[in-house]
Design an enzyme around this catalytic site. Structure first.
Site, mmCIF file in Angstrom:
data_model
loop_
_atom_site.group_PDB
_atom_site.id
_atom_site.type_symbol
_atom_site.label_atom_id
_atom_site.label_comp_id
_atom_site.label_asym_id
_atom_site.label_seq_id
_atom_site.Cartn_x
_atom_site.Cartn_y
_atom_site.Cartn_z
ATOM 1 N N ILE A 196 -8.464 1.973 0.489
ATOM 2 C CA ILE A 196 -8.110 2.684 1.958
ATOM 3 C C ILE A 196 -6.753 3.456 1.454
ATOM 4 C CG2 ILE A 196 -7.216 2.234 4.252
ATOM 5 C CD1 ILE A 196 -9.130 -0.134 4.108
ATOM 6 N N ASP A 253 -13.685 5.418 7.204
ATOM 7 C CA ASP A 253 -15.036 6.234 7.505
ATOM 8 C C ASP A 253 -14.998 6.893 8.828
ATOM 9 O OD1 ASP A 253 -15.328 5.587 4.780
ATOM 10 O OD2 ASP A 253 -16.461 3.679 5.245
ATOM 11 N N HIS A 286 -19.485 8.991 1.602
ATOM 12 C CA HIS A 286 -19.701 7.789 1.979
ATOM 13 C C HIS A 286 -21.342 7.494 2.080
ATOM 14 C CE1 HIS A 286 -19.049 3.802 3.784
ATOM 15 N NE2 HIS A 286 -20.078 4.168 4.786
ATOM 16 N N ARG A 305 0.755 -1.348 -0.038
ATOM 17 C CA ARG A 305 0.030 0.118 0.192
ATOM 18 C C ARG A 305 0.746 1.508 0.063
ATOM 19 N NH1 ARG A 305 -4.947 0.287 1.122
ATOM 20 N NH2 ARG A 305 -5.000 -1.499 2.456
#
Ligand code: GAR
Length: 237
Positions: free
Chosen positions: A107, A160, A124, A80
């Site tokens: 993410i 989130d 979201h 990542r």
């Protein structure tokens, strides 16, 4: 400028200099299109300075000129951090005032979030803090929620979980399926992102110590989008 400190006060969105928005996408890009439409019809005084994707096949990329597109297949990176570092450099090169995740489904790691801290927003499809993560429409139905909605929030490393700026609410109807609920919510979500980004580019939004500030004043609950498309202060929680 009037501080929005009472529930009776509408939150106006005054004209502002054209701010620079970078948009992160993974899919079809209807929220990106909502921003482009809002810019075109004068609701949003901003420029899209780049559209960035972890998926080169994302249809969203086709909504802007080739010179504004950046994409790499995140699956081709060892981890990542290495993908995020390249993405962050590309976003930074576009010199955005705001970075908006519009259906960006990957993410973002700590380093990316820190680099754009305070100017990184996400939309979201739920009434956060309810239903973080995926399959929000099905989960709202399973939970028997009477209301569903969408939230625009500052991004923090936890998924989130950042401070919620604004929400739009719709009723859950008898017989709703996840698909029906999603289809009814999407146009409301589009109105929400245009209104929330208008506040951001007007320089009226900030985040401090996990709390949203509007015109320098702490918000005690997310702004709520009304049927006229105006964001109004929510109730104090
Ligand atoms: C939107 O509904 C957005 O809220 C959601 O993905 C969809 C993307 O649609 N985002 C998330 O679930 C992020 N957690 P779009 O590509 O047509 O804008």
């Amino acid at each position: 400028m009037t501080a929005a400190t009472t529930t009776a006060t509408a939150v106006a969105t005054p004209a502002a200099a054209h701010a620079r928005i970078a948009v992160l996408v993974s899919g079809r890009g209807s929220n990106l299109q909502a921003l482009l439409d809002a810019i075109a019809d004068g609701r949003l005084h901003a420029r899209i300075v780049g559209v960035f994707s972890d998926r080169p096949e994302a249809a969203a990329l086709d909504r802007v000129a080739p010179g504004l597109r950046w994409s790499r297949d995140a699956r081709g990176y060892p981890d990542r951090a290495s993908f995020d570092a390249e993405l962050a450099d590309a976003v930074a090169a576009a010199a955005p005032d705001w970075v908006f995740c519009a259906g960006y489904m990957r993410i973002l790691g700590d380093a990316f979030v820190r680099r754009f801290d305070g100017r990184l927003l996400n939309v979201h499809p739920s009434l956060l803090p309810r239903h973080k993560g995926l399959h929000t429409h099905a989960r709202a139905l399973q939970a028997g929620d009477a209301e569903h909605g969408a939230s625009v929030h500052f991004v923090v490393p936890e998924l989130d979980a950042g401070a919620v700026v604004a929400q739009v609410r719709i009723p859950v109807l008898a017989g709703d399926t996840p698909e029906a609920l999603a289809a009814r919510l999407l146009p409301e979500e589009h109105r929400l992102v245009a209104a929330a980004l208008a506040l951001a580019v007007a320089g009226r939004l900030a985040e401090r110590d996990g709390q949203v500030r509007l015109d320098g004043q702490p918000l005690f609950g997310p702004l709520q989008l009304d049927s006229a498309g105006i964001l109004r202060p929510g109730s104090r929680h």
